[in-house]
Motif scaffolding. Structure first.
Motif, PDB file in Angstrom:
ATOM      1  N   ILE A   1       7.513  -0.750   0.099  1.00  0.00           N
ATOM      2  CA  ILE A   1       7.029   0.695  -0.150  1.00  0.00           C
ATOM      3  C   ILE A   1       7.690   1.131  -1.082  1.00  0.00           C
ATOM      4  O   ILE A   1       9.039   1.090  -1.094  1.00  0.00           O
ATOM      5  CB  ILE A   1       6.981   1.410   1.225  1.00  0.00           C
ATOM      6  CG1 ILE A   1       6.051   0.907   2.316  1.00  0.00           C
ATOM      7  CG2 ILE A   1       6.726   2.892   0.679  1.00  0.00           C
ATOM      8  CD1 ILE A   1       6.358   1.773   3.542  1.00  0.00           C
TER       9      ILE A   1
ATOM     10  N   LEU B   1       0.404   6.195   5.258  1.00  0.00           N
ATOM     11  CA  LEU B   1       0.697   6.058   3.688  1.00  0.00           C
ATOM     12  C   LEU B   1      -0.286   6.955   3.109  1.00  0.00           C
ATOM     13  O   LEU B   1       0.189   7.389   1.769  1.00  0.00           O
ATOM     14  CB  LEU B   1       0.577   4.675   3.478  1.00  0.00           C
ATOM     15  CG  LEU B   1       1.817   3.688   3.923  1.00  0.00           C
ATOM     16  CD1 LEU B   1       1.553   2.195   3.585  1.00  0.00           C
ATOM     17  CD2 LEU B   1       3.053   4.194   3.331  1.00  0.00           C
ATOM     18  N   THR B   2      -1.319   7.144   3.361  1.00  0.00           N
ATOM     19  CA  THR B   2      -2.405   8.143   2.619  1.00  0.00           C
ATOM     20  C   THR B   2      -2.531   9.469   3.091  1.00  0.00           C
ATOM     21  O   THR B   2      -3.113  10.149   2.633  1.00  0.00           O
ATOM     22  CB  THR B   2      -3.735   7.233   2.689  1.00  0.00           C
ATOM     23  OG1 THR B   2      -4.341   7.179   4.180  1.00  0.00           O
ATOM     24  CG2 THR B   2      -3.599   6.051   2.070  1.00  0.00           C
TER      25      THR B   2
ATOM     26  N   GLU C   1       4.038   6.018  -5.339  1.00  0.00           N
ATOM     27  CA  GLU C   1       2.807   6.505  -4.501  1.00  0.00           C
ATOM     28  C   GLU C   1       2.764   6.020  -2.935  1.00  0.00           C
ATOM     29  O   GLU C   1       1.794   6.507  -2.190  1.00  0.00           O
ATOM     30  CB  GLU C   1       1.794   5.587  -5.223  1.00  0.00           C
ATOM     31  CG  GLU C   1       1.305   6.130  -6.641  1.00  0.00           C
ATOM     32  CD  GLU C   1       0.909   7.525  -6.757  1.00  0.00           C
ATOM     33  OE1 GLU C   1      -0.045   7.972  -6.028  1.00  0.00           O
ATOM     34  OE2 GLU C   1       1.258   8.086  -7.566  1.00  0.00           O
ATOM     35  N   ARG C   2       3.730   5.136  -2.778  1.00  0.00           N
ATOM     36  CA  ARG C   2       3.784   4.871  -1.238  1.00  0.00           C
ATOM     37  C   ARG C   2       2.391   4.327  -0.737  1.00  0.00           C
ATOM     38  O   ARG C   2       1.819   4.790   0.375  1.00  0.00           O
ATOM     39  CB  ARG C   2       4.037   6.149  -0.402  1.00  0.00           C
ATOM     40  CG  ARG C   2       5.229   6.456  -0.497  1.00  0.00           C
ATOM     41  CD  ARG C   2       5.613   7.825   0.871  1.00  0.00           C
ATOM     42  NE  ARG C   2       6.640   8.786   0.459  1.00  0.00           N
ATOM     43  CZ  ARG C   2       6.963   9.738   1.115  1.00  0.00           C
ATOM     44  NH1 ARG C   2       6.067   9.941   2.070  1.00  0.00           N
ATOM     45  NH2 ARG C   2       7.878  10.619   0.632  1.00  0.00           N
ATOM     46  N   THR C   3       1.870   3.356  -1.659  1.00  0.00           N
ATOM     47  CA  THR C   3       0.764   2.604  -1.245  1.00  0.00           C
ATOM     48  C   THR C   3       1.113   1.227  -1.043  1.00  0.00           C
ATOM     49  O   THR C   3       1.926   0.614  -1.677  1.00  0.00           O
ATOM     50  CB  THR C   3      -0.396   2.782  -2.144  1.00  0.00           C
ATOM     51  OG1 THR C   3       0.180   2.422  -3.663  1.00  0.00           O
ATOM     52  CG2 THR C   3      -0.770   4.327  -2.538  1.00  0.00           C
ATOM     53  N   LEU C   4       0.211   0.612  -0.329  1.00  0.00           N
ATOM     54  CA  LEU C   4       0.419  -0.855  -0.134  1.00  0.00           C
ATOM     55  C   LEU C   4      -0.846  -1.587  -0.043  1.00  0.00           C
ATOM     56  O   LEU C   4      -2.152  -0.989   0.022  1.00  0.00           O
ATOM     57  CB  LEU C   4       0.875  -1.189   1.459  1.00  0.00           C
ATOM     58  CG  LEU C   4       2.395  -0.869   1.786  1.00  0.00           C
ATOM     59  CD1 LEU C   4       2.809  -1.219   3.308  1.00  0.00           C
ATOM     60  CD2 LEU C   4       3.302  -1.735   0.519  1.00  0.00           C
TER      61      LEU C   4
ATOM     62  N   GLY D   1      -1.679   2.419   7.634  1.00  0.00           N
ATOM     63  CA  GLY D   1      -2.638   2.738   6.380  1.00  0.00           C
ATOM     64  C   GLY D   1      -2.816   4.323   6.344  1.00  0.00           C
ATOM     65  O   GLY D   1      -2.669   4.908   5.210  1.00  0.00           O
ATOM     66  N   ARG D   2      -3.181   4.917   7.550  1.00  0.00           N
ATOM     67  CA  ARG D   2      -3.330   6.226   7.618  1.00  0.00           C
ATOM     68  C   ARG D   2      -1.705   7.156   7.347  1.00  0.00           C
ATOM     69  O   ARG D   2      -2.254   8.144   6.579  1.00  0.00           O
ATOM     70  CB  ARG D   2      -3.614   6.854   8.895  1.00  0.00           C
ATOM     71  CG  ARG D   2      -5.143   6.245   9.226  1.00  0.00           C
ATOM     72  CD  ARG D   2      -5.634   6.874  10.865  1.00  0.00           C
ATOM     73  NE  ARG D   2      -6.724   6.240  10.901  1.00  0.00           N
ATOM     74  CZ  ARG D   2      -7.615   6.612  12.018  1.00  0.00           C
ATOM     75  NH1 ARG D   2      -6.981   7.583  12.867  1.00  0.00           N
ATOM     76  NH2 ARG D   2      -8.634   5.814  12.324  1.00  0.00           N
TER      77      ARG D   2
END
Length: 306
Positions: free
Chosen positions: A249, A304-305, A254-257, A301-302
């Motif tokens: 991460i 991180l978004t 952006e903390r996206t994967l 996923g939730r």
């Protein structure tokens, strides 16, 4: 740790007179923690009770026959919460219904989500945070969230004594409540970061979890903490999976994967928490592993978004 019915003797659960009269010879109703501790010290065989959702089920099933009950429902000091040095100090008498409200959800979202998923309204109105911890049923919805948050328990005992232990130590049986002791409060760090609770049941709507996941992000420590509930006698922390995904991460960005990384994290968590149990691997184990993988992937996923 394997939980047994006598473990419920530490639960913070409320008396239900219609059953209590059948199950015990005496009922004591203290109005303070000190009075409750004194009553338990005077009657070592007594069982503390607040919501009664687990204890009375054990009584009705013939698994538990307490000699006396100490009701905790009148102790106001454990029915609310307060702020304390970057933490929330939660009273053990907080009900699931109270924790599910919007003001509490703004404080600790994953614990609020677990409280709302705890069962039908009558269960949420009666069941308490302390009872969920002390009964230590593997399907307790609050337990994986508290494990992921690395919550601490404040234990009160005779003579005004207090001690603090990690919730994971009590759930694993590494530290147990001593005679006359009660769970008074739960100290939870306020991370001000995304956190998620998800569970799978065998039916539509509220029900006992087949598997559950509590997941929190900890940006200050650049960490991901995940705990899986209902698949073992206590919540399981897949520590290697946590460290691996945290290293992927971009905590300053952006903390996206990528979807592939989320998928791999889910499989990593599932493999760690649902072992093969011999060859060939049974269809039940494969189904449970798939369930855990999906929950872990979706939870991360939730988070991180969010």
């Amino acid at each position: 740790m394997t939980t047994h019915a006598p473990h419920a003797s530490h639960a913070a659960q409320e008396p239900q007179p219609s059953h209590a009269a059948q199950a015990s010879q005496s009922v004591t109703l203290p109005t303070s923690l000190d009075e409750a501790v004194a009553a338990l010290t005077a009657m070592p065989a007594a069982v503390p009770v607040a919501g009664g959702t687990d204890l009375m089920a054990a009584v009705n099933a013939g698994l538990l026959r307490p000699a006396a009950l100490v009701g905790l429902g009148r102790i106001n000091e454990i029915r609310g919460w307060q702020y304390q040095d970057g933490h929330a100090l939660l009273g053990a008498g907080l009900t699931h219904a109270r924790m599910g409200r919007p003001d509490f959800a703004a404080l600790i979202p994953a614990l609020a989500a677990a409280a709302r998923a705890a069962g039908p309204p009558q269960i949420r109105n009666a069941g308490t945070l302390g009872g969920n911890i002390a009964t230590a049923a593997p399907t307790g919805d609050a337990l994986p969230v508290l494990a992921a948050l690395e919550a601490m328990l404040i234990i009160v005992g005779p003579g005004g004594s207090q001690r603090e232990i990690p919730v994971s130590h009590l759930l694993a049986g590494r530290e147990m409540l001593r005679p006359g002791e009660l769970i008074g409060f739960v100290r939870v760090p306020l991370l001000h970061a995304p956190q998620v609770f998800l569970k799978a049941t065998g039916r539509t709507g509220p029900g006992r979890a087949l598997a559950s996941v509590g997941l929190v992000l900890d940006p200050a420590r650049r960490g991901v903490r995940c705990a899986v509930g209902a698949v073992a006698p206590m919540p399981l922390r897949p520590l290697e999976a946590e460290r691996w995904v945290a290293s992927l991460i971009d905590w300053d960005g952006e903390r996206t994967l990528a979807p592939e990384a989320l998928e791999a994290f889910g499989e990593y968590v599932a493999a760690a928490c649902v072992p093969d149990q011999g060859e060939p691997v049974s269809s039940g184990v494969l189904h449970l592993r798939r369930t855990v993988a999906v929950l872990a992937r979706r939870a991360l996923g939730r988070a991180l978004t969010s």
